[in-house]
Design an enzyme around this catalytic site. Structure first.
Site, PDB file in Angstrom:
ATOM      1  N   THR A 137      12.035  -6.057  15.873  1.00 25.88           N
ATOM      2  CA  THR A 137      13.474  -6.021  16.100  1.00 25.88           C
ATOM      3  C   THR A 137      14.104  -7.410  16.082  1.00 25.88           C
ATOM      4  O   THR A 137      15.324  -7.523  16.031  1.00 25.88           O
ATOM      5  CB  THR A 137      13.799  -5.356  17.446  1.00 25.88           C
ATOM      6  OG1 THR A 137      13.181  -6.100  18.502  1.00 25.88           O
ATOM      7  CG2 THR A 137      13.304  -3.909  17.472  1.00 25.88           C
ATOM      8  N   GLY A 196      -0.460  -1.138   9.272  1.00 26.47           N
ATOM      9  CA  GLY A 196      -0.010   0.216   8.985  1.00 26.47           C
ATOM     10  C   GLY A 196       1.115   0.671   9.896  1.00 26.47           C
ATOM     11  O   GLY A 196       1.066   0.487  11.104  1.00 26.47           O
ATOM     12  N   HIS A 256      23.968   1.167  11.292  1.00 26.78           N
ATOM     13  CA  HIS A 256      25.236   1.869  11.511  1.00 26.78           C
ATOM     14  C   HIS A 256      25.930   1.284  12.732  1.00 26.78           C
ATOM     15  O   HIS A 256      25.274   0.765  13.645  1.00 26.78           O
ATOM     16  CB  HIS A 256      24.978   3.366  11.728  1.00 26.78           C
ATOM     17  CG  HIS A 256      24.230   3.996  10.612  1.00 26.78           C
ATOM     18  ND1 HIS A 256      24.836   4.484   9.481  1.00 26.78           N
ATOM     19  CD2 HIS A 256      22.901   4.183  10.425  1.00 26.78           C
ATOM     20  CE1 HIS A 256      23.931   4.968   8.659  1.00 26.78           C
ATOM     21  NE2 HIS A 256      22.736   4.800   9.200  1.00 26.78           N
ATOM     22  N   ASN A 304       0.822  -1.202   0.000  1.00 33.77           N
ATOM     23  CA  ASN A 304       0.000   0.000   0.000  1.00 33.77           C
ATOM     24  C   ASN A 304       0.864   1.263   0.000  1.00 33.77           C
ATOM     25  O   ASN A 304       2.091   1.186  -0.022  1.00 33.77           O
ATOM     26  CB  ASN A 304      -0.969  -0.024   1.187  1.00 33.77           C
ATOM     27  CG  ASN A 304      -2.314   0.578   0.852  1.00 33.77           C
ATOM     28  OD1 ASN A 304      -2.404   1.501   0.043  1.00 33.77           O
ATOM     29  ND2 ASN A 304      -3.363   0.064   1.467  1.00 33.77           N
TER      30      ASN A 304
END
Length: 192
Positions: free
Chosen positions: A161, A138, A111, A81
């Site tokens: 994560t 969403g 990083h 979407n």
């Protein structure tokens, strides 16, 4: 630097070859994001030119953003979407029949925590893999190195994560498995 980037090693993004790769992708993205809804054939053509692999029936609603495009593969019948971001400094593999809601972010770029290499501009990436039939609600953010198993649902606003297994419902920040998908989730499919 490109080889280092694709191997998940520290690299410098200001390498001329990498700059050229991003510039080419940005040109294609600008054209893609400027298409009208009725220009579906042109959208499909541009996606095939931009992305590494695109299965049949893939729909990506503009706008979409990525770094290189060629390191993204998307399986058949997947729907993405509006306003998706896919930072593909490492491979992103999206399975078949997936649903990515608005504002989903797939972020392979990361990083060093060590401040000195980060100050000097070093970065690296870790791949992201979504199995078949994954649904990301969403605003879901998938972090570098994460794999999400087949049929898993991730609730809106979750930050993923760590890897998620197949066939579960996960949500939260950080995303956690709250339950397995089971008989209470079954619905009757209309015959007409």
């Amino acid at each position: 630097m490109k080889e280092r980037m694709l191997n998940g090693e520290l690299y410098l993004a200001d390498d001329p070859e990498l700059i050229a790769g991003r510039a080419g992708a940005q040109e294609l993205l600008e054209r893609y994001n400027a298409t009208r809804d009725a220009e579906r054939d042109e959208r499909a053509r541009l996606l095939r030119e931009l992305l590494g692999e695109v299965g049949e029936g893939v729909v990506i609603q503009p706008t979409v953003r990525c770094d290189y495009g060629r390191y993204i593969s998307i399986g058949e019948r997947t729907f993405v979407n509006y306003d998706c971001v896919m930072l593909d400094v490492a491979p992103i593999h999206i399975g078949s029949a997936c649903q990515l809601a608005t504002c989903v972010q797939l972020l392979t770029a990361t990083h060093p925590i060590d401040p000195e290499p980060r100050r000097l501009g070093w970065e690296y990436g870790q791949p992201i893999t979504l199995g078949d039939n994954v649904w990301l609600g969403g605003g879901v953010i998938v972090c570098p190195g994460v794999t999400i198993g087949d049929d898993t649902v991730v609730g809106a606003g979750a930050v993923v994560t760590r890897d998620l297994p197949a066939g579960v419902v996960a949500f939260g920040n950080p995303a956690r498995v709250h339950r397995e998908i089971d008989d209470r989730d079954r619905v009757s499919i209309p015959t007409e």
